[in-house]
Every structure is written in C-alpha cells, then in structure tokens.
Scaffold this motif. Structure first.
Motif, PDB file in Angstrom:
ATOM      1  N   VAL A  57       0.861  -1.187   0.000  1.00  3.10           N
ATOM      2  CA  VAL A  57       0.000   0.000   0.000  1.00  3.10           C
ATOM      3  C   VAL A  57       0.895   1.234   0.000  1.00  3.10           C
ATOM      4  O   VAL A  57       1.824   1.333   0.801  1.00  3.10           O
ATOM      5  N   LYS A  58       0.621   2.151  -0.893  1.00  2.00           N
ATOM      6  CA  LYS A  58       1.386   3.403  -0.917  1.00  2.00           C
ATOM      7  C   LYS A  58       0.833   4.291   0.181  1.00  2.00           C
ATOM      8  O   LYS A  58      -0.221   4.906   0.032  1.00  2.00           O
ATOM      9  N   ALA A  59       1.530   4.343   1.315  1.00  2.00           N
ATOM     10  CA  ALA A  59       1.043   5.072   2.481  1.00  2.00           C
ATOM     11  C   ALA A  59       2.209   5.645   3.271  1.00  2.00           C
ATOM     12  O   ALA A  59       3.362   5.231   3.104  1.00  2.00           O
ATOM     13  N   ASP A  60       1.893   6.587   4.130  1.00  2.00           N
ATOM     14  CA  ASP A  60       2.887   7.232   4.988  1.00  2.00           C
ATOM     15  C   ASP A  60       2.443   7.064   6.439  1.00  2.00           C
ATOM     16  O   ASP A  60       1.362   7.528   6.813  1.00  2.00           O
ATOM     17  N   VAL A  61       3.246   6.374   7.238  1.00  2.00           N
ATOM     18  CA  VAL A  61       2.941   6.168   8.657  1.00  2.00           C
ATOM     19  C   VAL A  61       3.721   7.202   9.461  1.00  2.00           C
ATOM     20  O   VAL A  61       4.948   7.233   9.410  1.00  2.00           O
ATOM     21  N   ASP A  68      -1.423   7.908   6.541  1.00  2.00           N
ATOM     22  CA  ASP A  68      -1.972   8.618   5.386  1.00  2.00           C
ATOM     23  C   ASP A  68      -1.880   7.674   4.193  1.00  2.00           C
ATOM     24  O   ASP A  68      -0.784   7.317   3.758  1.00  2.00           O
ATOM     25  N   VAL A  69      -3.031   7.251   3.679  1.00  2.00           N
ATOM     26  CA  VAL A  69      -3.043   6.387   2.499  1.00  2.00           C
ATOM     27  C   VAL A  69      -2.943   7.293   1.275  1.00  2.00           C
ATOM     28  O   VAL A  69      -3.857   8.071   0.993  1.00  2.00           O
ATOM     29  N   LEU A  70      -1.840   7.204   0.556  1.00  2.00           N
ATOM     30  CA  LEU A  70      -1.573   8.102  -0.567  1.00  2.00           C
ATOM     31  C   LEU A  70      -2.219   7.634  -1.861  1.00  2.00           C
ATOM     32  O   LEU A  70      -2.570   8.435  -2.713  1.00  2.00           O
ATOM     33  N   ASP A  71      -2.363   6.336  -2.019  1.00  2.00           N
ATOM     34  CA  ASP A  71      -3.036   5.782  -3.202  1.00  2.00           C
ATOM     35  C   ASP A  71      -3.977   4.683  -2.729  1.00  2.00           C
ATOM     36  O   ASP A  71      -3.539   3.639  -2.278  1.00  2.00           O
ATOM     37  N   HIS A  72      -5.276   4.945  -2.819  1.00  2.00           N
ATOM     38  CA  HIS A  72      -6.258   3.978  -2.308  1.00  2.00           C
ATOM     39  C   HIS A  72      -6.995   3.261  -3.435  1.00  2.00           C
ATOM     40  O   HIS A  72      -8.098   2.743  -3.230  1.00  2.00           O
ATOM     41  N   THR A  73      -6.387   3.205  -4.612  1.00  2.00           N
ATOM     42  CA  THR A  73      -7.008   2.504  -5.737  1.00  2.00           C
ATOM     43  C   THR A  73      -7.202   1.032  -5.393  1.00  2.00           C
ATOM     44  O   THR A  73      -6.262   0.345  -5.018  1.00  2.00           O
ATOM     45  N   GLY A  74      -8.431   0.545  -5.508  1.00  2.00           N
ATOM     46  CA  GLY A  74      -8.731  -0.853  -5.234  1.00  2.00           C
ATOM     47  C   GLY A  74      -8.914  -1.193  -3.766  1.00  2.00           C
ATOM     48  O   GLY A  74      -9.241  -2.333  -3.437  1.00  2.00           O
ATOM     49  N   ILE A  75      -8.722  -0.237  -2.872  1.00  2.00           N
ATOM     50  CA  ILE A  75      -8.843  -0.496  -1.434  1.00  2.00           C
ATOM     51  C   ILE A  75     -10.278  -0.215  -0.987  1.00  2.00           C
ATOM     52  O   ILE A  75     -10.828   0.845  -1.266  1.00  2.00           O
ATOM     53  N   THR A  76     -10.868  -1.170  -0.301  1.00  2.00           N
ATOM     54  CA  THR A  76     -12.244  -1.017   0.187  1.00  2.00           C
ATOM     55  C   THR A  76     -12.304  -0.703   1.669  1.00  2.00           C
ATOM     56  O   THR A  76     -13.310  -0.184   2.153  1.00  2.00           O
ATOM     57  N   SER A  77     -11.245  -1.019   2.408  1.00  2.00           N
ATOM     58  CA  SER A  77     -11.222  -0.715   3.839  1.00  2.00           C
ATOM     59  C   SER A  77      -9.794  -0.777   4.360  1.00  2.00           C
ATOM     60  O   SER A  77      -8.929  -1.392   3.743  1.00  2.00           O
TER      61      SER A  77
END
Length: 200
Positions: A57-61, A68-77
């Motif tokens: 997942v492209k995210a910043d912790v 922070d989820v930077l790219d949520h393509t295809g993510i449902t939860s």
C-alpha cells in the motif's frame, strides 16, 4: 444494611468495568468503527476483499500513530490495530480524505500506538513495483541472429553546421576563377604576340 452495601459495591464495580471497557473501545474518529481484540486478516475482521500488506500500500505512517493512504485505488477498507483493539475505516466513509487514520484512542482521547495495520480490497502489488514483461511481448532468440557485438544499436551521428570555409571548399569554390584568370592572361599574351609579329 450489609446487603445494601454489597449491592451498591457490586453496582459500582460493574459501572467501573463498563466505563473502562467503553474507554478501551473508543474509535476516536467518526470515520471509523471500533472493535475489541486483534485481527490480522480481512476475513477475521469480517471484511470483504483480499488482505493487503502494508508493503503493498502506498502510504505514509507518521510517528507510529497516524496513517496517510496516498493511493487507495482498489482499497475497500483499512484496519488499524493497537493493543486494545482495532479501528475499521470503510472506503465509503473516507470521502473527505484518507489521512490521519489511527487505532482506537486511550482514556486520554489520544490514539494508541499502531501494532499492526493492513488494507482490504483488490490491490495485490505495490503501486511502484515493476510490471513483468508478458511472454507475448518478448521475441525468442533466432538462430540467424548475429553475435551481440554485431547487433549493437548504431549510434546516430549528428552533422555539425558547416563553417563558411567549409561551404566555400565544398560548394562554391574559387579555384576555377584562378584557372580562368590564368587562361585569360595567356590568351592576352598570345594576342599581343600575334599583333607584334604582324607589325614586324
């Protein structure tokens, strides 16, 4: 009197326990739904989709507390786990933003440290990973293919603009003018010689 005191003590104990449980199970975010215990997969959390590891997942912790989820393509939860439970963020409730997702809050209303997190959906590889070349796009080696040294890609050459001297040497030359001048001088000398002989 002792029975009343015992009943009061029992009621107070139940109240304290229920209050502590309520505090431990506080999402601290209107976008999230809080749950007790701990989970490691979407199926265990009762969520649809494939379990997507954080590395995919492209995210910043931030500071081990916020995601922070930077790219949520295809993510449902997104599921964010702490020592006291976990928060579930559904994509439908994140229309205003996928930033600052966190685990349940403690008694001081501060998000607890994240012990684990994952997403659910259809994304199976990191957005930045390279896509393998499909077999159809590769050309099998041919037996008639010359060695690699002979198949080196030619380097395109660039022709620099010619200088004025080069243009004179390759296009409009001046050598023929010298030849013409010499021929005219010779012709003039021949004419003078002929005229002198006639006078003589």
């Amino acid at each position: 009197m002792p029975r009343s005191l015992a009943a009061f003590a029992g009621a107070l104990f139940v109240l304290i326990v229920s209050t502590a449980t309520a505090q431990a199970a506080d999402a601290g975010d209107s976008r999230a739904t809080v749950h007790e215990k701990s989970v490691e997969t979407c199926a265990a959390a009762g969520l649809a989709g494939t379990t997507i590891a954080p590395a995919s997942v492209k995210a910043d912790v931030k500071e081990g507390t916020y995601i922070d989820v930077l790219d949520h393509t295809g993510i449902t939860s997104v599921v964010v786990v702490s020592s006291s439970g976990y928060n579930v963020y559904l994509a439908g409730k994140l229309a205003k933003g996928w930033a600052d997702l966190h685990a349940p809050v403690d008694s001081g209303r501060l998000p607890e440290k994240i012990t684990a997190w994952f997403a659910c959906g259809t994304v199976t590889e990191p957005p930045s990973s390279s896509v393998p070349t499909s077999p159809s796009s590769t050309t099998p080696p041919s037996s008639t293919t010359p060695p690699s040294s002979a198949t080196a890609t030619p380097v395109p050459t660039t022709t620099a603009p010619a200088s004025k001297d080069e243009l004179a040497a390759t296009g409009f030359g001046s050598a023929w003018l010298l030849g013409l001048g010499a021929a005219l001088v010779a012709a003039g000398a021949a004419v003078l010689l002929v005229l002198r002989r006639r006078r003589a």
